[in-house]
Design a protein around this motif. Structure first.
Motif, PDB file in Angstrom:
ATOM      1  N   ASP A 109       0.843  -1.206   0.000  1.00 42.62           N
ATOM      2  CA  ASP A 109       0.000   0.000   0.000  1.00 42.62           C
ATOM      3  C   ASP A 109       0.878   1.256   0.000  1.00 42.62           C
ATOM      4  O   ASP A 109       0.614   2.206  -0.725  1.00 42.62           O
ATOM      5  N   VAL A 110       1.886   1.256   0.888  1.00 39.79           N
ATOM      6  CA  VAL A 110       2.707   2.463   1.038  1.00 39.79           C
ATOM      7  C   VAL A 110       4.189   2.083   1.099  1.00 39.79           C
ATOM      8  O   VAL A 110       4.582   1.201   1.884  1.00 39.79           O
TER       9      VAL A 110
ATOM     10  N   LEU B 265      10.035   5.949  10.197  1.00 39.57           N
ATOM     11  CA  LEU B 265       9.535   4.858  11.042  1.00 39.57           C
ATOM     12  C   LEU B 265       8.242   5.259  11.756  1.00 39.57           C
ATOM     13  O   LEU B 265       7.345   4.428  11.935  1.00 39.57           O
ATOM     14  N   SER B 266       8.131   6.526  12.144  1.00 42.59           N
ATOM     15  CA  SER B 266       6.875   6.964  12.794  1.00 42.59           C
ATOM     16  C   SER B 266       5.714   6.874  11.811  1.00 42.59           C
ATOM     17  O   SER B 266       4.605   6.461  12.170  1.00 42.59           O
ATOM     18  N   THR B 267       5.967   7.255  10.556  1.00 40.42           N
ATOM     19  CA  THR B 267       4.919   7.160   9.537  1.00 40.42           C
ATOM     20  C   THR B 267       4.532   5.705   9.314  1.00 40.42           C
ATOM     21  O   THR B 267       3.333   5.351   9.256  1.00 40.42           O
ATOM     22  N   ALA B 268       5.542   4.844   9.194  1.00 38.75           N
ATOM     23  CA  ALA B 268       5.267   3.417   8.953  1.00 38.75           C
ATOM     24  C   ALA B 268       4.474   2.809  10.106  1.00 38.75           C
ATOM     25  O   ALA B 268       3.528   2.043   9.901  1.00 38.75           O
ATOM     26  N   TRP B 269       4.837   3.181  11.326  1.00 32.04           N
ATOM     27  CA  TRP B 269       4.142   2.651  12.503  1.00 32.04           C
ATOM     28  C   TRP B 269       2.666   3.054  12.489  1.00 32.04           C
ATOM     29  O   TRP B 269       1.772   2.223  12.685  1.00 32.04           O
ATOM     30  N   GLU B 270       2.414   4.329  12.231  1.00 34.14           N
ATOM     31  CA  GLU B 270       1.022   4.800  12.222  1.00 34.14           C
ATOM     32  C   GLU B 270       0.226   4.127  11.100  1.00 34.14           C
ATOM     33  O   GLU B 270      -0.953   3.804  11.266  1.00 34.14           O
ATOM     34  N   LEU B 271       0.873   3.905   9.960  1.00 39.44           N
ATOM     35  CA  LEU B 271       0.170   3.268   8.840  1.00 39.44           C
ATOM     36  C   LEU B 271      -0.110   1.788   9.133  1.00 39.44           C
ATOM     37  O   LEU B 271      -1.182   1.270   8.802  1.00 39.44           O
ATOM     38  N   CYS B 272       0.850   1.103   9.746  1.00 30.98           N
ATOM     39  CA  CYS B 272       0.620  -0.299  10.126  1.00 30.98           C
ATOM     40  C   CYS B 272      -0.560  -0.395  11.081  1.00 30.98           C
ATOM     41  O   CYS B 272      -1.401  -1.282  10.973  1.00 30.98           O
ATOM     42  N   ARG B 273      -0.607   0.540  12.007  1.00 30.64           N
ATOM     43  CA  ARG B 273      -1.726   0.568  12.955  1.00 30.64           C
ATOM     44  C   ARG B 273      -3.064   0.727  12.260  1.00 30.64           C
ATOM     45  O   ARG B 273      -4.089   0.276  12.763  1.00 30.64           O
ATOM     46  N   ARG B 274      -3.032   1.439  11.150  1.00 31.74           N
ATOM     47  CA  ARG B 274      -4.285   1.663  10.414  1.00 31.74           C
ATOM     48  C   ARG B 274      -4.520   0.577   9.370  1.00 31.74           C
ATOM     49  O   ARG B 274      -5.316   0.743   8.452  1.00 31.74           O
ATOM     50  N   GLY B 275      -3.766  -0.506   9.469  1.00 27.57           N
ATOM     51  CA  GLY B 275      -4.031  -1.672   8.636  1.00 27.57           C
ATOM     52  C   GLY B 275      -3.459  -1.617   7.238  1.00 27.57           C
ATOM     53  O   GLY B 275      -3.828  -2.423   6.378  1.00 27.57           O
ATOM     54  N   ARG B 276      -2.556  -0.673   6.969  1.00 31.73           N
ATOM     55  CA  ARG B 276      -1.956  -0.600   5.632  1.00 31.73           C
ATOM     56  C   ARG B 276      -0.717  -1.507   5.561  1.00 31.73           C
ATOM     57  O   ARG B 276       0.007  -1.646   6.536  1.00 31.73           O
ATOM     58  N   SER B 277      -0.491  -2.088   4.367  1.00 26.67           N
ATOM     59  CA  SER B 277       0.763  -2.828   4.179  1.00 26.67           C
ATOM     60  C   SER B 277       1.846  -1.809   3.816  1.00 26.67           C
ATOM     61  O   SER B 277       1.627  -0.919   2.985  1.00 26.67           O
TER      62      SER B 277
END
Ligand code: FES
Length: 509
Positions: free
Chosen positions: A32-33, A43-55
């Motif tokens: 996804d991203v 890493l902060s962006t990736a963490w927030e996106l993982c939390r929102r269910g994005r790959s």
């Protein structure tokens, strides 16, 4: 103090567990991203996106959290020296309020992550101070207190601090934090991995094709297809909106020495005096704390005798604290935006799926975490109250800050033009002492030549592979530095820091 006596190493890199390396990306991937860069913003962006269910796939050219984030002083604060008085003039009271809220939110967000993941990163809640020793600055400090309070921060003016020297005045902001940035980020990376996110180290991205989807390409030709791309490489490696015209690179030196715990400052301090001095302490061995002092900033490639700058900084620390034996020294690099506000949002005016996070000044920890919150909101189609404030496409505030903008452009233009003119004379290869380097004329070309401690010569092109300015040697750090946008290369020409993506060309002498 000289290079041989004090280890040239970041305390944060030396004292964090090495962590298992993440694999290089060797085959094409679809997510996804794609997040390019694994410092605190990436890493902060990736963490927030993982939390929102994005790959998510995080693609890092070197090791995670080992670049700028691994060399910071690691202060998490919304008190950014004297920013609020300026912001209320340039962005209005509402802009100053949004800045204060977004930075304060980032600190709360980091505290929540530390608790949620149980991260042992020496987290300490403490106060931040902007101080002055010179009474002529008190009025400026008072104006900043007014502006910070109007922006919603519980700032106060004080004349007493715990520092072992007198101050004329200080702004105090309670409820801020300091921590060990690499320990925090290694744990965050582990959290990303456990939530299914992919992290690839040793994976340098050199190409970006925007579209639906977009494609990023590694230097070995591997492709990552993604609905959205986040460029979080400190200085953006893909710059399609000429952001480099609005960013000034700044290198800053750090020295550190253990002090008895009972005399170590527990707050985080900064002064605009003396070419900036920044102080904090961190937990250390044997009942001591490590006093960390930052200052002596300069534009990369123009620092002159950087060894002398280290000496001045050490003498300042010794003069203000006394009895210091330095154990570490290192340097960090920041990008100052012309209007004091980071650039976080769509990469360029036509960009619909590519985002950037850059220009954090010296405040990349709260800024990087804020960028993670903001970009993950934008990528997932949400709205953020601060998206306009940080939007890289803004022009009004840049125009209002015209002096800074023009000053920076004049400096870069001087290099762009001057570096292309024939130079009448220069040093000869034989003039270069062991450990030093210089740009010399060889066979009608300018070569960057370094003589190592054993006397062996290493020659590379002196033209930066970003936009062709001439590099200069930083002897204290053994690196070639570009004054235009801050790219750095090791003596063999390999990229240490972008925006350059390609190494300096090898030359025969
Ligand atoms: Fe831009 Fe060197 S970093 S020309």
């Amino acid at each position: 103090m000289n290079r041989q006596e004090v280890p040239q190493v970041s305390y944060w890199l030396q004292t964090a567990p090495p962590g298992d390396p993440f694999p290089e990306l060797v085959e094409d991937l679809s997510v996804d991203v794609a997040v390019v860069g694994a410092g605190i913003a990436g890493l902060s962006t990736a963490w927030e996106l993982c939390r929102r269910g994005r790959s998510v796939a995080v693609l890092e050219a070197g090791r995670i959290a080992a670049g700028v984030t691994g060399h910071t002083t690691a202060k998490l604060t919304a008190l950014h020296t004297l920013v609020y008085d300026r912001l209320r003039r340039t962005r209005g009271p509402e802009g100053a309020q949004q800045y204060a809220r977004s930075q304060s939110d980032a600190i709360r967000c980091a505290a929540g992550i530390v608790e949620e993941l149980g991260i042992d990163c020496e987290w300490e809640e403490t106060a931040a101070y902007t101080y002055a020793e010179d009474s002529a600055r008190v009025e400026e400090l008072r104006a900043e207190v007014d502006a910070a309070r109007a922006a919603g921060l519980p700032a106060e003016f004080v004349t007493e601090t715990e520092l072992p020297f007198a101050v004329a005045g200080a702004i105090r902001l309670p409820g801020q934090a300091q921590f060990h940035p690499r320990k925090y980020l290694l744990a965050l990376a582990d959290g990303i991995r456990r939530r299914g996110g992919l992290i690839h180290e040793g994976t340098r991205i050199v190409g970006l094709t925007e579209g639906e989807p977009s494609v990023v390409t590694t230097e070995t030709g591997v492709k990552v297809t993604a609905d959205a791309v986040v460029v979080a490489t400190h200085y953006p490696v893909f710059d399609r909106a000429l952001l480099f015209t609005r960013l000034s690179p700044r290198r800053e030196l750090v020295v550190a020495a253990p002090v008895p715990a009972e005399t170590a400052p527990r707050g985080m301090y900064i002064t605009p005096e003396q070419n900036t001095r920044s102080l904090r302490s961190a937990p250390y061995a044997h009942g001591q704390r490590l006093l960390i002092v930052t200052g002596e900033h300069f534009t990369p490639g123009t620092g002159g005798d950087v060894e002398e700058r280290f000496r001045r900084l050490s003498e300042w620390a010794e003069g203000h604290f006394g009895g210091l034996t330095f154990t570490h020294r290192w340097a960090t690099q920041d990008n100052d935006p012309t209007d004091s506000v980071p650039l976080v949002g769509p990469l360029h005016p036509a960009s619909r799926h590519v985002y950037v996070a850059t220009g954090f000044g010296g405040w990349g920890l709260s800024g990087g975490i804020m960028a993670g919150q903001l970009l993950s909101t934008l990528v997932t189609g949400g709205k953020s109250p601060w998206s306009d404030l940080y939007d890289p496409r803004r022009v009004a505030s840049v125009v209002r800050e015209g002096t800074e903008f023009l000053k920076h452009q004049a400096q870069v233009a001087r290099h762009f033009v001057g570096d292309r003119l024939p130079s009448p004379s220069g040093p000869a290869v034989t003039d270069i002492a062991p450990g030093d380097g210089a740009v010399v004329h060889v066979n009608g070309q300018r070569s960057a030549v370094h003589r190592d401690d054993d006397g062996e010569l290493h020659a590379v092109s002196a033209r930066c592979t970003h936009l062709g300015c001439l590099v200069a040697f930083n002897r204290a750090e053994r690196a070639w530095e570009c004054p235009c946008h801050g790219s750095r290369f090791d003596p063999q020409g390999r990229v240490l820091q972008g925006p350059a993506l390609r190494p300096l060309e090898q030359r025969d002498l």
